[in-house]
Design an enzyme around this catalytic site. Sequence first.
Site, PDB file in Angstrom:
ATOM      1  N   PHE A 144       1.003  -1.426  -0.144  1.00 19.46           N
ATOM      2  CA  PHE A 144      -0.053  -0.247  -0.382  1.00 19.46           C
ATOM      3  C   PHE A 144       1.077   0.627   0.146  1.00 19.46           C
ATOM      4  N   LEU A 185       5.938 -10.032  -2.893  1.00 18.95           N
ATOM      5  CA  LEU A 185       5.199 -10.047  -3.805  1.00 18.95           C
ATOM      6  C   LEU A 185       4.619 -11.222  -2.177  1.00 18.95           C
ATOM      7  N   THR A 186       4.038 -11.133  -0.969  1.00 12.92           N
ATOM      8  CA  THR A 186       2.761 -11.832  -0.314  1.00 12.92           C
ATOM      9  C   THR A 186       1.821 -11.586  -0.604  1.00 12.92           C
ATOM     10  N   THR A 240       5.921   2.498  13.244  1.00 13.41           N
ATOM     11  CA  THR A 240       4.261   3.089  13.404  1.00 13.41           C
ATOM     12  C   THR A 240       4.298   3.942  14.618  1.00 13.41           C
ATOM     13  N   ASP A 241       3.663   4.051  15.377  1.00 13.53           N
ATOM     14  CA  ASP A 241       2.951   4.598  16.249  1.00 13.53           C
ATOM     15  C   ASP A 241       2.597   3.785  17.162  1.00 13.53           C
ATOM     16  N   GLU A 242       2.324   2.381  16.751  1.00 16.08           N
ATOM     17  CA  GLU A 242       1.749   1.646  17.774  1.00 16.08           C
ATOM     18  C   GLU A 242       3.078   0.827  18.667  1.00 16.08           C
ATOM     19  N   LYS A 285       7.655  -4.525  15.087  1.00 16.76           N
ATOM     20  CA  LYS A 285       8.531  -3.450  14.766  1.00 16.76           C
ATOM     21  C   LYS A 285       9.168  -2.412  16.054  1.00 16.76           C
ATOM     22  N   LYS A 302      -8.325  -3.466   6.068  1.00 15.98           N
ATOM     23  CA  LYS A 302      -7.977  -2.995   7.294  1.00 15.98           C
ATOM     24  C   LYS A 302      -9.073  -1.640   6.430  1.00 15.98           C
ATOM     25  N   PRO A 343     -17.947  -4.366  10.464  1.00 15.12           N
ATOM     26  CA  PRO A 343     -18.460  -4.629  11.728  1.00 15.12           C
ATOM     27  C   PRO A 343     -17.065  -3.764  12.008  1.00 15.12           C
ATOM     28  N   ASN A 373     -13.382   5.259  15.485  1.00 11.56           N
ATOM     29  CA  ASN A 373     -13.708   4.540  14.531  1.00 11.56           C
ATOM     30  C   ASN A 373     -15.066   4.496  14.100  1.00 11.56           C
ATOM     31  N   ASP A 383     -14.536  -7.155  19.766  1.00 13.60           N
ATOM     32  CA  ASP A 383     -13.758  -6.660  20.281  1.00 13.60           C
ATOM     33  C   ASP A 383     -12.603  -7.306  19.672  1.00 13.60           C
ATOM     34  N   GLY A 394      -7.173  -7.542  23.529  1.00 12.94           N
ATOM     35  CA  GLY A 394      -5.666  -6.674  22.936  1.00 12.94           C
ATOM     36  C   GLY A 394      -6.071  -4.843  22.947  1.00 12.94           C
TER      37      GLY A 394
HETATM   38  P1  NAD Z   1       1.535  -3.556   3.205  1.00 16.90           P
HETATM   39  O1  NAD Z   1       1.402  -4.800   4.240  1.00 16.90           O
HETATM   40  O2  NAD Z   1       0.359  -2.831   2.676  1.00 16.90           O
HETATM   41  O3  NAD Z   1       3.020  -3.915   2.637  1.00 16.90           O
HETATM   42  C1  NAD Z   1       3.901  -4.376   2.683  1.00 16.90           C
HETATM   43  C2  NAD Z   1       4.394  -4.715   1.659  1.00 16.90           C
HETATM   44  O4  NAD Z   1       5.613  -5.915   1.765  1.00 16.90           O
HETATM   45  C3  NAD Z   1       3.902  -6.014   0.490  1.00 16.90           C
HETATM   46  O5  NAD Z   1       4.484  -5.907  -0.061  1.00 16.90           O
HETATM   47  C4  NAD Z   1       4.126  -6.889   0.789  1.00 16.90           C
HETATM   48  O6  NAD Z   1       4.440  -8.047  -0.354  1.00 16.90           O
HETATM   49  C5  NAD Z   1       5.664  -6.771   0.964  1.00 16.90           C
HETATM   50  N1  NAD Z   1       6.644  -7.867   2.193  1.00 16.90           N
HETATM   51  C6  NAD Z   1       6.530  -8.759   3.073  1.00 16.90           C
HETATM   52  N2  NAD Z   1       7.046  -9.821   3.627  1.00 16.90           N
HETATM   53  C7  NAD Z   1       8.565  -8.867   3.002  1.00 16.90           C
HETATM   54  C8  NAD Z   1       9.442 -10.076   3.075  1.00 16.90           C
HETATM   55  N3  NAD Z   1      10.175 -10.391   3.859  1.00 16.90           N
HETATM   56  N4  NAD Z   1      10.555  -9.675   1.520  1.00 16.90           N
HETATM   57  C9  NAD Z   1      10.137  -8.628   1.296  1.00 16.90           C
HETATM   58  N5  NAD Z   1       8.885  -8.035   0.878  1.00 16.90           N
HETATM   59  C10 NAD Z   1       8.132  -8.359   1.709  1.00 16.90           C
HETATM   60  O7  NAD Z   1       2.271  -2.342   4.241  1.00 16.90           O
HETATM   61  P2  NAD Z   1       1.839  -1.018   4.336  1.00 16.90           P
HETATM   62  O8  NAD Z   1       0.524  -1.034   4.941  1.00 16.90           O
HETATM   63  O9  NAD Z   1       1.825  -0.702   2.923  1.00 16.90           O
HETATM   64  O10 NAD Z   1       2.691  -0.667   5.398  1.00 16.90           O
HETATM   65  C11 NAD Z   1       4.564   0.119   5.186  1.00 16.90           C
HETATM   66  C12 NAD Z   1       5.001  -0.534   6.393  1.00 16.90           C
HETATM   67  O11 NAD Z   1       4.608   0.931   6.735  1.00 16.90           O
HETATM   68  C13 NAD Z   1       5.615  -0.887   7.000  1.00 16.90           C
HETATM   69  O12 NAD Z   1       6.489  -1.556   7.435  1.00 16.90           O
HETATM   70  C14 NAD Z   1       4.682  -0.689   8.169  1.00 16.90           C
HETATM   71  O13 NAD Z   1       4.211  -1.334   9.515  1.00 16.90           O
HETATM   72  C15 NAD Z   1       4.473   0.103   8.407  1.00 16.90           C
HETATM   73  N6  NAD Z   1       3.342   1.581   8.316  1.00 16.90           N
HETATM   74  C16 NAD Z   1       2.251   1.168   8.345  1.00 16.90           C
HETATM   75  C17 NAD Z   1       0.743   2.326   8.368  1.00 16.90           C
HETATM   76  C18 NAD Z   1      -0.267   2.377   8.052  1.00 16.90           C
HETATM   77  O14 NAD Z   1      -0.925   2.674   8.540  1.00 16.90           O
HETATM   78  N7  NAD Z   1      -0.893   1.268   6.802  1.00 16.90           N
HETATM   79  C19 NAD Z   1       1.344   3.517   9.374  1.00 16.90           C
HETATM   80  C20 NAD Z   1       1.859   3.255   9.597  1.00 16.90           C
HETATM   81  C21 NAD Z   1       3.368   2.502   9.635  1.00 16.90           C
HETATM   82  O1  DAU Z   2      -1.279   2.767  13.563  1.00 19.94           O
HETATM   83  C1  DAU Z   2      -0.351   2.728  12.622  1.00 19.94           C
HETATM   84  C2  DAU Z   2      -1.087   1.565  12.440  1.00 19.94           C
HETATM   85  O2  DAU Z   2      -2.246   1.746  11.603  1.00 19.94           O
HETATM   86  C3  DAU Z   2       0.057   1.097  10.719  1.00 19.94           C
HETATM   87  O3  DAU Z   2       1.243   0.459  11.616  1.00 19.94           O
HETATM   88  C4  DAU Z   2      -0.446  -0.856  10.462  1.00 19.94           C
HETATM   89  O4  DAU Z   2      -0.140  -1.259  10.128  1.00 19.94           O
HETATM   90  C5  DAU Z   2      -1.898  -0.597  10.159  1.00 19.94           C
HETATM   91  O5  DAU Z   2      -2.648  -1.118   9.175  1.00 19.94           O
HETATM   92  C6  DAU Z   2      -2.955   0.137  11.265  1.00 19.94           C
HETATM   93  O6  DAU Z   2      -2.888  -0.614  12.709  1.00 19.94           O
HETATM   94  P1  DAU Z   2      -5.379  -0.973  12.854  1.00 19.94           P
HETATM   95  O7  DAU Z   2      -5.503  -1.784  14.080  1.00 19.94           O
HETATM   96  O8  DAU Z   2      -5.040   1.094  13.609  1.00 19.94           O
HETATM   97  O9  DAU Z   2      -6.146  -0.595  11.453  1.00 19.94           O
HETATM   98  P2  DAU Z   2      -6.770  -1.395  11.224  1.00 19.94           P
HETATM   99  O10 DAU Z   2      -7.067  -0.571   9.692  1.00 19.94           O
HETATM  100  O11 DAU Z   2      -6.464  -2.929  11.324  1.00 19.94           O
HETATM  101  O12 DAU Z   2      -7.765  -0.907  12.562  1.00 19.94           O
HETATM  102  C7  DAU Z   2      -8.539   0.386  12.066  1.00 19.94           C
HETATM  103  C8  DAU Z   2      -9.449   0.805  13.612  1.00 19.94           C
HETATM  104  O13 DAU Z   2     -10.378   0.516  13.368  1.00 19.94           O
HETATM  105  C9  DAU Z   2      -8.817  -0.197  14.929  1.00 19.94           C
HETATM  106  O14 DAU Z   2      -9.284   0.892  16.036  1.00 19.94           O
HETATM  107  C10 DAU Z   2      -9.904  -0.751  15.026  1.00 19.94           C
HETATM  108  C11 DAU Z   2     -11.025  -0.609  14.297  1.00 19.94           C
HETATM  109  N1  DAU Z   2     -11.757  -1.909  13.567  1.00 19.94           N
HETATM  110  C12 DAU Z   2     -10.960  -2.784  12.363  1.00 19.94           C
HETATM  111  C13 DAU Z   2     -11.567  -3.550  11.123  1.00 19.94           C
HETATM  112  C14 DAU Z   2     -10.378  -3.883   9.979  1.00 19.94           C
HETATM  113  C15 DAU Z   2     -13.304  -2.217  13.181  1.00 19.94           C
HETATM  114  O15 DAU Z   2     -13.529  -2.018  13.610  1.00 19.94           O
HETATM  115  N2  DAU Z   2     -13.493  -3.431  12.636  1.00 19.94           N
HETATM  116  C16 DAU Z   2     -12.804  -3.662  11.382  1.00 19.94           C
HETATM  117  O16 DAU Z   2     -13.553  -4.608  11.073  1.00 19.94           O
END
Ligand code: NAD
Ligand code: DAU
Length: 372
Positions: free
Chosen positions: A28, A51-52, A150-152, A180, A215, A231, A275, A310, A313
């Site tokens: 993404f 390419l997972t 990530t902020d998590e 992370k 997500k 959901p 949410n 829920d 955790g």
């Molecule tokens: P994503 O899951 O959409 O993409 C991850 C990519 O990494 C995929 O293309 C996958 O094929 C590749 N990958 C996974 N395992 C691999 C491996 N062993 N070797 C090579 N490639 C591999 O993730 P995203 O949401 O784009 O997040 C990207 C980065 O940003 C992550 O490190 C995530 O922790 C961080 N991040 C994401 C968010 C968010 O909201 N999505 C927020 C803050 C930080």
């Molecule tokens: O904060 C940064 C993080 O944000 C990234 O590091 C992660 O990679 C990314 O996946 C994201 O994590 P969250 O767990 O916050 O994202 P998610 O979209 O899974 O969920 C957002 C919120 O919505 C969370 O409080 C859980 C809730 N949720 C999620 C799903 C998938 C629901 O209530 N219903 C759902 O079906």
Amino acid sequence: MNSEASSGKMKKEGDKKMTILITGGAGFIGSNFVLEWVAETNEPVINLDALTYAGNLENLKTLENNSQHIFVKGDIRDRSLVAELLTTHKPRAIINFAAESHVDRSIHGPDEFIQTNIIGTFNLLECVRAYVDKLPGAERDNFRFLHVSTDEVYGSLDADAPAFSETNPYEPNSPYSASKASSDHLVRAYHHTYGLPVLTTNCSNNYGPFQFPEKLIPLIIHNALAHKPLPIYGDGLQIRDWLYVSDHCSAIRRVLQDGRSGEVYNIGGLNEKANIDIVHTLCDLLDVLRPLPGNAEITSYRDLITHVKDRPGHDRRYAIDAAKIEKDLGWQPAETFETGIRKTVEWYLDHQDWVANVTSGKYRNWVEKHYG
Ligand code: NAD
Ligand code: DAU
């Protein structure tokens, strides 16, 4: 406004000899980053991705015949492959996006998270250490390993607590955030012990084009369009701080360009939302942009909202204090939540073929396993 935004979309000249290597660039955020990089610079980008299920070359199909983008299918844990890429392409920087990124998946099965997020990052650091040691002085000084995190890692905030700053203690609560956090610690240690020129960014929740519909935001849009339940985990009052993905990409470019080696930068959107409010906003936008047919059994997409069990955790609140990146590097997000979320809904409505292609058998198995 950041300096890049004010310079417009003119391609930069004079950077043809340099190259960056990014990992996870078919996911993404990574694919958004690559598309913007190619649009805004002339600098080649090597894209290493395993390419997972989350990696999708369709995200990058507009670059199919573009020699500025070199895609390599491979795993960041493959040390000889990473070493070979470094020797062959001599990048001036690596940006590590590759990760297992979905919290719910980490709860069902943490193994892959330990493998990719911890072992994979460790492997990259070892390769970079060997590579950087052999670089001549100036190239070594200018090299950067930028780790996208990530902020998590900071854990969960009480309702009235101040937002996460870079000095908050690490208190990860899920296998994902713990993996992370471990990788962040390794990056930090390689700077302190070996002097590796590293940068770490900790960003809040992203949304926008090409996000896999596991997500929250793309899942809700996808289910709503199929008239399936939406959901909401628990009471839906958990808070996230939402940032449009291209603002995350612009922040990473700013940190890469001017961030100080060894420093950590928090990135966030100043958009704390519960949410349930996110889901209401999505339903209301869809009611306008894709009105329900007169004969539908529901009168608004809101009627599909369903509270479910829920997340174990489940962190209650995240919020980012982005003062440091704003003050030191002049970065600010360009999108408000209102503009970003509308663009996102419109993108998903215009790209239903993309959604159909990624919601393959594997995805349906996940939905079955997780939501029952
Ligand atoms: P994503 O899951 O959409 O993409 C991850 C990519 O990494 C995929 O293309 C996958 O094929 C590749 N990958 C996974 N395992 C691999 C491996 N062993 N070797 C090579 N490639 C591999 O993730 P995203 O949401 O784009 O997040 C990207 C980065 O940003 C992550 O490190 C995530 O922790 C961080 N991040 C994401 C968010 C968010 O909201 N999505 C927020 C803050 C930080
Ligand atoms: O904060 C940064 C993080 O944000 C990234 O590091 C992660 O990679 C990314 O996946 C994201 O994590 P969250 O767990 O916050 O994202 P998610 O979209 O899974 O969920 C957002 C919120 O919505 C969370 O409080 C859980 C809730 N949720 C999620 C799903 C998938 C629901 O209530 N219903 C759902 O079906």
